[in-house]
Write a protein that holds these residues in place. Structure first.
Motif, PDB file in Angstrom:
ATOM      1  N   TYR A 145      10.863  19.930 132.782  1.00 43.74           N
ATOM      2  CA  TYR A 145      10.575  20.649 131.538  1.00 43.74           C
ATOM      3  C   TYR A 145      11.651  21.711 131.348  1.00 43.74           C
ATOM      4  O   TYR A 145      11.966  22.451 132.273  1.00 43.74           O
ATOM      5  CB  TYR A 145       9.198  21.322 131.605  1.00 43.74           C
ATOM      6  CG  TYR A 145       8.055  20.393 131.278  1.00 43.74           C
ATOM      7  CD1 TYR A 145       7.716  19.342 132.130  1.00 43.74           C
ATOM      8  CD2 TYR A 145       7.324  20.551 130.109  1.00 43.74           C
ATOM      9  CE1 TYR A 145       6.673  18.486 131.830  1.00 43.74           C
ATOM     10  CE2 TYR A 145       6.274  19.690 129.799  1.00 43.74           C
ATOM     11  CZ  TYR A 145       5.951  18.663 130.653  1.00 43.74           C
ATOM     12  OH  TYR A 145       4.931  17.823 130.350  1.00 43.74           O
ATOM     13  N   ASP A 151      10.738  22.788 125.900  1.00 44.39           N
ATOM     14  CA  ASP A 151       9.483  22.070 126.162  1.00 44.39           C
ATOM     15  C   ASP A 151       8.356  23.057 126.427  1.00 44.39           C
ATOM     16  O   ASP A 151       7.260  22.931 125.891  1.00 44.39           O
ATOM     17  CB  ASP A 151       9.618  21.156 127.389  1.00 44.39           C
ATOM     18  CG  ASP A 151      10.679  20.091 127.187  1.00 44.39           C
ATOM     19  OD1 ASP A 151      10.900  19.707 126.023  1.00 44.39           O
ATOM     20  OD2 ASP A 151      11.277  19.662 128.190  1.00 44.39           O
ATOM     21  N   VAL A 179       4.889  23.669 124.268  1.00 39.95           N
ATOM     22  CA  VAL A 179       3.513  23.607 124.760  1.00 39.95           C
ATOM     23  C   VAL A 179       2.791  24.920 124.448  1.00 39.95           C
ATOM     24  O   VAL A 179       1.648  24.929 123.977  1.00 39.95           O
ATOM     25  CB  VAL A 179       3.477  23.332 126.280  1.00 39.95           C
ATOM     26  CG1 VAL A 179       2.041  23.377 126.791  1.00 39.95           C
ATOM     27  CG2 VAL A 179       4.097  21.978 126.593  1.00 39.95           C
ATOM     28  N   GLU A 197       1.836  25.025 120.819  1.00 37.95           N
ATOM     29  CA  GLU A 197       0.684  24.158 120.562  1.00 37.95           C
ATOM     30  C   GLU A 197      -0.603  24.830 121.026  1.00 37.95           C
ATOM     31  O   GLU A 197      -1.636  24.790 120.348  1.00 37.95           O
ATOM     32  CB  GLU A 197       0.850  22.815 121.288  1.00 37.95           C
ATOM     33  CG  GLU A 197       1.787  21.847 120.598  1.00 37.95           C
ATOM     34  CD  GLU A 197       1.347  21.551 119.172  1.00 37.95           C
ATOM     35  OE1 GLU A 197       0.171  21.159 118.993  1.00 37.95           O
ATOM     36  OE2 GLU A 197       2.163  21.728 118.247  1.00 37.95           O
ATOM     37  N   GLN A 220       0.545  12.116 129.955  1.00 38.41           N
ATOM     38  CA  GLN A 220       0.632  13.402 129.251  1.00 38.41           C
ATOM     39  C   GLN A 220       1.815  14.219 129.726  1.00 38.41           C
ATOM     40  O   GLN A 220       2.553  14.797 128.936  1.00 38.41           O
ATOM     41  CB  GLN A 220      -0.623  14.219 129.521  1.00 38.41           C
ATOM     42  CG  GLN A 220      -1.795  13.824 128.699  1.00 38.41           C
ATOM     43  CD  GLN A 220      -2.921  14.774 128.983  1.00 38.41           C
ATOM     44  OE1 GLN A 220      -2.809  15.971 128.810  1.00 38.41           O
ATOM     45  NE2 GLN A 220      -4.015  14.228 129.435  1.00 38.41           N
ATOM     46  N   SER A 275       5.022  12.571 128.503  1.00 39.28           N
ATOM     47  CA  SER A 275       5.255  12.623 127.056  1.00 39.28           C
ATOM     48  C   SER A 275       5.323  14.066 126.568  1.00 39.28           C
ATOM     49  O   SER A 275       5.642  14.321 125.417  1.00 39.28           O
ATOM     50  CB  SER A 275       4.135  11.885 126.325  1.00 39.28           C
ATOM     51  OG  SER A 275       2.931  12.601 126.474  1.00 39.28           O
ATOM     52  N   LYS A 276       4.978  15.010 127.459  1.00 43.14           N
ATOM     53  CA  LYS A 276       5.001  16.435 127.131  1.00 43.14           C
ATOM     54  C   LYS A 276       4.066  16.763 125.982  1.00 43.14           C
ATOM     55  O   LYS A 276       4.297  17.694 125.217  1.00 43.14           O
ATOM     56  CB  LYS A 276       6.433  16.898 126.823  1.00 43.14           C
ATOM     57  CG  LYS A 276       7.340  16.674 128.013  1.00 43.14           C
ATOM     58  CD  LYS A 276       8.742  17.199 127.816  1.00 43.14           C
ATOM     59  CE  LYS A 276       9.541  16.979 129.103  1.00 43.14           C
ATOM     60  NZ  LYS A 276      10.935  17.324 128.997  1.00 43.14           N
ATOM     61  N   LYS A 277       3.020  15.957 125.845  1.00 46.82           N
ATOM     62  CA  LYS A 277       1.987  16.258 124.844  1.00 46.82           C
ATOM     63  C   LYS A 277       0.689  16.520 125.598  1.00 46.82           C
ATOM     64  O   LYS A 277       0.320  15.770 126.477  1.00 46.82           O
ATOM     65  CB  LYS A 277       1.787  15.075 123.900  1.00 46.82           C
ATOM     66  CG  LYS A 277       2.941  14.873 122.971  1.00 46.82           C
ATOM     67  CD  LYS A 277       2.544  13.962 121.832  1.00 46.82           C
ATOM     68  CE  LYS A 277       3.714  13.681 120.920  1.00 46.82           C
ATOM     69  NZ  LYS A 277       4.648  12.707 121.498  1.00 46.82           N
ATOM     70  N   PRO A 315      -3.022  17.072 124.787  1.00 46.12           N
ATOM     71  CA  PRO A 315      -4.256  17.273 124.031  1.00 46.12           C
ATOM     72  C   PRO A 315      -5.322  17.887 124.934  1.00 46.12           C
ATOM     73  O   PRO A 315      -5.351  17.623 126.128  1.00 46.12           O
ATOM     74  CB  PRO A 315      -4.644  15.858 123.622  1.00 46.12           C
ATOM     75  CG  PRO A 315      -4.001  14.979 124.623  1.00 46.12           C
ATOM     76  CD  PRO A 315      -2.776  15.669 125.098  1.00 46.12           C
TER      77      PRO A 315
END
Lengths: 426, 273
Positions: A301, A305, A309, A312, B156, B159-161, B163
């Motif tokens: 990361y 990145d 995060v 978000e 996750q 993909s660096k996402k 949720p």
């Protein structure tokens, strides 16, 4: 008799840091300042909260308007930097339900610069206990603050407001926890002396990491850093050999060329029997080859990145705010109901009881004799009507008594009521 | 009586599943504690159904396919509850809950076959064989669950996402360790299941190995899991690779358990002639 809750203060939105710094209360003078607040004529109870983002005085007072004026004067006695206009322009005043709501929102971290940050509750608790010790807290503020702690707890457990990491270093720790089940047996390697890298390393140490290797192009700097972080310094030309030992690798150099290529990491992973590695690239330019992230059991990361995060997560927190506001709303209503019940002077209660007794007695008498033939529904209608009459009769005197409550004539009115209705002392 | 208890069990497993799903969606700690308790309730009712069967017939409920499926579900839920005690893995329940519900419901879809068991089969080799083989497979069902979670968590991170749905997933390291733990327990159980099975076959069919399709499929999964275990211990296989192999292995086991007998009729699954 009736008490109001008043808050006068300033925070990160209404005042710049220079103003907040000056107005803030020194902890050594806190007890003294609290006593000064409570010596103001209209104020009975007081708590001062003074953090780097806010300075607020929360009081219970017998007269809201006077109290607000007096509190402004009190805050004006604090030091004030020049060139920022009057202090008044930075102050806000909350009274009654708005004041209760404000304190609940502050405790629940809804009013914080970073919504959901956990420190504020601890700070409020500390200032409450300081006031408690100084003896400036009474029934009302006691209840108010304890409710605010409950609100904060409810908001934390019933909404997702505090559950997401929103700073780069806490996101890094969060990710590390998704990869590793515990951090205390992991080793961190910090490459370079960048500020961000140090911050992340510290945060990891705070989360349990005990083993840290530090390397830097100049060995002296590495030794310095190692001393600062209680880690082991390593010569820059040697660090690739130590990579197999490192579980988390933080790169924070300004080097123009890549420090680690995909292939060399692949070799290290093989030597480690593919034990997971977490690379954190905080360099000005890329310190680590982005393709490292493609390797199995390696995660890379970079600063973008991590910030992504964090952004978000912050969005997620904001989505939870309305849920938290609902909780605050419920609690404000409950608290105000309690406050109102306090407000009923014993005489008013006694007067109500006296009239209610008369009503009941007369109803029974009539229903037992002349009105015997009434149906159940008619009886009920009669009940309602007589009760409504009592309420209408009492409405004006009680309102008057409450308004007069703050006057000196209060005693006269209450005495008169007692005599007129033969209430007597109980 | 037994059938009523089994029906109640299905309903309680459904409730547990719903509660687990509420937990994953709302992330309320309350449901993390409630859901395993509901599942435990289902397990107790399930246990009493099996006990009733045993008292009434004098034989464990494993002779018919529907019984076997139900018995297998019972073992799997039991093992999960044990794991839950130690590891507090409510998220794993989100895989086990629905699986328990579907399998215990599916047990009803299969017609009740002949009640009589040939006297020759009434020995304790058979229940021992079935129990061991099923225990092994039930442990593999849990391994399947943690492997699936591993792949989701890994996806996750790659993909660096992030949720919030998966926020309560355990770390990759924990999931990988659990995969290993289940493998280490499941493999010997499965091995013993195969050995006792062939002992029984040796006594009753006269042959220890008769190229029965079930025997072949068992051998295949045994080799698969054996290779995986060996790879983990000797070659340090980790994470994704281990997770994928575990999932493939379980898919073979489950697929064969559900449809194998239709595709390749054999002496397993209640046909003893």
């Amino acid at each position: 008799m009736q008490k109001e809750i008043i808050i006068v203060g300033l925070n990160h939105r209404t005042a710049p840091v220079e103003v907040r710094e000056k107005v803030a209360f020194e902890s050594s003078l806190l007890a003294d300042s609290l006593k000064r607040v409570c010596s103001l004529p209209s104020i009975q109870e007081g708590v001062i909260v003074s953090t780097c983002n806010r300075v607020e005085v929360i009081v219970a007072a017998s007269d809201g308007e006077t109290a607000a004026r007096e509190l402004k004067g009190f805050l004006a006695e604090q030091e004030y930097p020049e060139g920022h206009g009057g202090l008044d322009s930075h102050l806000y005043t909350y009274t009654a339900d708005a004041a209760v709501r404000h304190l609940f929102r502050v405790a629940a971290s809804l009013d914080s610069m970073v919504v959901g940050e956990p420190q504020i509750l601890g700070q409020i608790k500390d200032y409450y206990f300081a006031a408690h010790e100084a003896g400036t807290v009474g029934t009302i503020l006691h209840r108010l603050f304890h409710r605010s702690f409950t609100v904060a707890k409810r908001v934390r457990t019933e909404t997702g407001i505090a559950s997401r990491a929103v700073s780069v270093s806490s996101v890094a720790v969060d990710l590390a926890r998704r990869i590793f089940d515990r951090l205390d047996d992991k080793t961190v390697m910090l490459i370079g002396a960048g500020k961000m890298g140090g911050l992340v390393a510290r945060h990891l140490q705070g989360s349990g990491v005990s083993s840290l290797m530090v390397t830097n192009r100049t060995f002296e700097r590495a030794v310095e850093l190692a001393a600062e972080f209680r880690g082991n310094p390593i010569r820059f030309e040697d660090y690739p050999r130590y990579l197999t030992l490192a579980d988390l690798i933080i790169g924070c150099t300004s080097a123009p060329e890549m420090l680690l290529e995909r292939d060399s990491v692949e070799r290290v992973l093989r030597e480690r029997k593919r034990k997971a590695m977490f690379f954190i690239d905080l360099g000005d330019r890329r310190n680590f080859d982005p393709r490292i992230h493609e390797l199995d059991n390696a995660y890379l990361y970079n600063l973008d990145d991590l910030e992504g995060v964090a952004r978000e997560n912050l969005k997620g927190r904001k989505a939870e705010v309305h849920k938290a506001e609902e909780i605050v709303g419920e609690e404000v209503t409950a608290f105000l109901r309690w406050l109102e019940s306090l407000d009923q002077v014993p005489t008013i209660i006694a007067l109500r009881q006296r009239l209610e007794e008369i009503r009941k007695r007369e109803m029974e008498k009539s229903l037992g004799t002349g009105l015997k033939e009434l149906s159940e529904r008619q009886r009920e209608a009669l009940e309602d009507m007589t009760a409504a009459m009592i309420n209408k009769i009492l409405h004006a005197p009680i309102t008057h008594l409450k308004r007069q409550g703050r006057d000196e004539d209060e005693a006269v009115y209450i005495e008169a009521l007692k005599k007129l209705f033969d209430l007597g002392e109980k | 009586m037994e059938v009523t208890l089994l029906k109640v069990t299905v309903v309680v497993y459904l409730l547990a599943t719903a509660s687990f799903i509420v937990y994953v969606v709302l992330l309320k700690e309350f449901f993390a504690r409630l859901s395993p308790l509901i599942l435990l309730g289902g397990f107790i009712i399930h246990t009493s159904a099996l006990a009733v069967h045993f008292i009434q017939t004098g034989y464990p409920a494993i002779m018919q396919f529907r019984e076997a499926l139900s018995f297998y579900t019972w073992l799997m839920v039991g093992i999960y509850l044990l794991v839950q005690l130690k590891y507090r893995l409510a998220v794993l329940g989100c895989f086990i809950g629905p699986l328990a519900f579907i399998m215990s419901l599916a047990a009803f879809a299969f017609a009740a076959g002949r009640e009589e068991i040939p006297p020759a089969l009434k020995t304790y080799w058979l229940p021992l064989h079935v129990t061991l083989a099923f225990l092994g497979n039930a442990v593999f069902a849990l391994a399947f669950g943690v492997s699936l979670m591993y792949l989701l968590q890994e996806y996750q991170l790659k993909s660096k996402k992030m949720p919030s749905l998966y926020e309560r997933f355990p770390s990759l390291e924990t999931l990988d360790r659990l995969n290993y733990l289940f493998l280490v327990w499941g493999f010997p159980l499965m091995t013993l299941g195969i050995i006792t099975g062939s002992m029984w076959a040796g006594v009753h069919w006269g042959k220890y190995w008769s190229w029965d399709p079930r025997q072949i499929s068992s051998a295949v999964t045994w080799l698969l899991y054996g290779t995986l275990l060996q790879g983990r211990i000797a070659a340090g296989w980790h994470g994704k690779k281990a997770a994928v192999l575990t999932i493939v292995g379980f898919a073979v086991v489950l697929g064969y358990f559900l449809w194998g007998d239709y595709l390749f009729p054999s002496r397993h699954g209640g046909r003893f002639e």
